[in-house]
Design an enzyme around this catalytic site. Structure first.
Site, PDB file in Angstrom:
ATOM      1  CE  LYS A 158      -1.648  -4.203  -2.666  1.00 47.26           C
ATOM      2  NZ  LYS A 158      -0.044  -4.850  -2.825  1.00 47.26           N
TER       3      LYS A 158
ATOM      4  CE  LYS B 257      -2.664  -6.066   0.654  1.00 48.65           C
ATOM      5  NZ  LYS B 257      -1.107  -5.935   0.020  1.00 48.65           N
TER       6      LYS B 257
ATOM      7  CE1 TYR C  21       1.132  -9.341   8.679  1.00 41.92           C
ATOM      8  CE2 TYR C  21      -0.815  -8.264   8.287  1.00 41.92           C
ATOM      9  CZ  TYR C  21       0.560  -8.517   7.819  1.00 41.92           C
ATOM     10  OH  TYR C  21       0.904  -7.755   6.762  1.00 41.92           O
TER      11      TYR C  21
ATOM     12  NE  ARG D 256       1.924   1.156   0.988  1.00 42.88           N
ATOM     13  CZ  ARG D 256       1.293   1.752   0.404  1.00 42.88           C
ATOM     14  NH1 ARG D 256       1.225   3.093   0.235  1.00 42.88           N
ATOM     15  NH2 ARG D 256       0.299   1.428  -0.589  1.00 42.88           N
TER      16      ARG D 256
HETATM   17  C1  PBG Z   1       3.361  -5.070  -1.418  1.00 45.09           C
HETATM   18  C2  PBG Z   1       2.196  -5.405  -0.656  1.00 45.09           C
HETATM   19  C3  PBG Z   1       1.524  -4.496   0.331  1.00 45.09           C
HETATM   20  C4  PBG Z   1       1.028  -5.440   1.206  1.00 45.09           C
HETATM   21  C5  PBG Z   1       1.108  -6.676   0.481  1.00 45.09           C
HETATM   22  N1  PBG Z   1       2.021  -6.844  -0.492  1.00 45.09           N
HETATM   23  C6  PBG Z   1       1.695  -3.122   0.494  1.00 45.09           C
HETATM   24  C7  PBG Z   1       1.442  -2.423  -0.860  1.00 45.09           C
HETATM   25  O1  PBG Z   1       0.806  -2.692  -1.532  1.00 45.09           O
HETATM   26  O2  PBG Z   1       1.689  -1.246  -0.584  1.00 45.09           O
HETATM   27  C8  PBG Z   1      -0.028  -4.930   2.179  1.00 45.09           C
HETATM   28  C9  PBG Z   1      -0.164  -5.866   3.347  1.00 45.09           C
HETATM   29  C10 PBG Z   1      -0.466  -5.416   4.679  1.00 45.09           C
HETATM   30  O3  PBG Z   1      -1.017  -4.085   4.519  1.00 45.09           O
HETATM   31  O4  PBG Z   1      -0.592  -6.159   5.567  1.00 45.09           O
HETATM   32  N2  PBG Z   1       2.997  -4.582  -2.909  1.00 45.09           N
END
Ligand code: PBG
Length: 338
Positions: free
Chosen positions: A206, A261, A326, A216
């Protein structure tokens, strides 16, 4: 040149690659990769209000009351989508420095999981993130100590969060926090509480990405995080090989599946993970990727359906076994029409 596969054996004009592109039927026959409804995981936002609220940064996406998430879980079943991922938009009044709401068995996500599971049972997989950002007043995924996200102390809380979510009926625990050692600790905690069958889908690679912006906003962590960033735990976008170390560690610690991701800007990572490690590899088409297509389509710049399907097919081509997107319900409908 050595050419064991005979790829270069043919030469123009006897070889004409356009021949097989001439008809739709011949293109279909020669197609290497296909997107299917079975590849889809549908992320849904839930909130504690009685009506749905559109998310301005994600046109077409809403924060839903629990009852509506249940309805959509039923829709996912009828569309043949295998799983949903539920993300809570926690009211600011429930956010604290220690993110204790994450451990409340009556919190929004737990109530939602119970309601969904009651309605759909084992027909549909339910995935929950493990991370503290929906519940922390500072917006970080872990506990902050002396200006740093404290790894080991956070892992203890994440284990408790995982057990709380598994108790609510969650099928797949998805640690998205990027703390070191959390997968192994969560596996142990789940097993110790009798949840041997609950899977772990590790957000293994990630990256610290700008493309999470709209998410967010959707869960309300953007405001909490302010100008801070997650660079001390999420991966540096400049690193490729490091993703293999992350994946190997997570698999070694007991992850069933791993995730890369974001998606489209990181297809090289998806390819490397799948090609070199051969583990079940998932990819998250994140909020910013969704919104780029959605806004471009709203402005008539690209075709929404073709843009979405092409992006997702590219992820399959890179080696993804499944995709969080989505677009999931739309895609399932488009594929059913095709
Ligand atoms: C939380 C999380 C995030 C996403 C999924 N779980 C945001 C982040 O790490 O700040 C992002 C998903 C998206 O942007 O669609 N830890």
């Amino acid at each position: 040149m050595a050419d064991p596969n005979g790829i270069f054996a043919g030469r123009f004009p006897s070889t004409r690659l356009r021949r097989s592109r001439r008809y739709e039927w011949s293109r279909n026959l020669a197609q290497e990769h296909r997107l299917s409804k079975h590849d889809l995981i549908w992320p849904l936002f839930v909130h504690d209000q009685s009506t749905a609220e559109p998310i301005a940064s994600m046109p077409g996406i809403f924060r839903w009351p629990i009852a509506d998430v249940v309805r959509q879980a039923q829709e996912a079943c009828s569309l043949g989508i295998p799983a949903i991922a539920i993300f809570p938009a926690t009211p600011p009044s429930h956010k604290t420095d220690d993110a204790r709401e994450a451990l409340n068995p009556e919190n929004l996500v737990c109530r939602c999981v119970r309601a969904v599971k009651k309605a759909v049972g084992d027909q549909l997989g339910v995935i929950c993130d493990v991370a503290l950002d929906p519940y922390s007043s500072h917006g970080h995924d872990g506990l902050v100590r002396n200006g740093d996200v404290a790894n080991d102390e956070t892992v203890v809380v994440l284990c408790q969060q995982a057990v709380v979510q598994a108790t609510a009926g969650c099928d797949i625990i998805a640690p998205s926090d990027m703390m070191d050692g959390r997968v192994g600790a969560i596996r142990q905690a789940l097993d110790a509480h009798g949840f041997q069958h609950v899977m772990i889908l590790a957000y293994a690679a990630k990256y610290a990405s700008a493309f999470y912006g709209p998410f967010r906003d959707a869960v309300g962590s953007a405001h909490s995080l302010g100008s801070a960033n997650k660079n001390s735990y999420q991966m540096n976008p400049a690193n490729g090989l490091e993703s293999l170390r992350e994946v190997i560690l997570d698999i070694d610690e007991g992850a069933d599946w791993v995730m890369v991701k974001p998606g489209l800007p990181y297809l090289d990572i998806v390819y490397r993970v799948k090609a070199s490690l051969g583990v079940p590899t998932f990819v998250y088409q994140v909020s910013g990727e969704y919104s780029m297509v959605a806004f471009a389509a709203q402005h008539g710049l690209i075709d929404r359906r073709r843009g979405a399907l092409e992006s997702l097919l590219a992820m399959k081509r890179a080696g993804a076994d499944g995709i969080l997107t989505y677009f999931a319900p739309e895609v399932a409908n488009w594929l059913a029409e095709a």
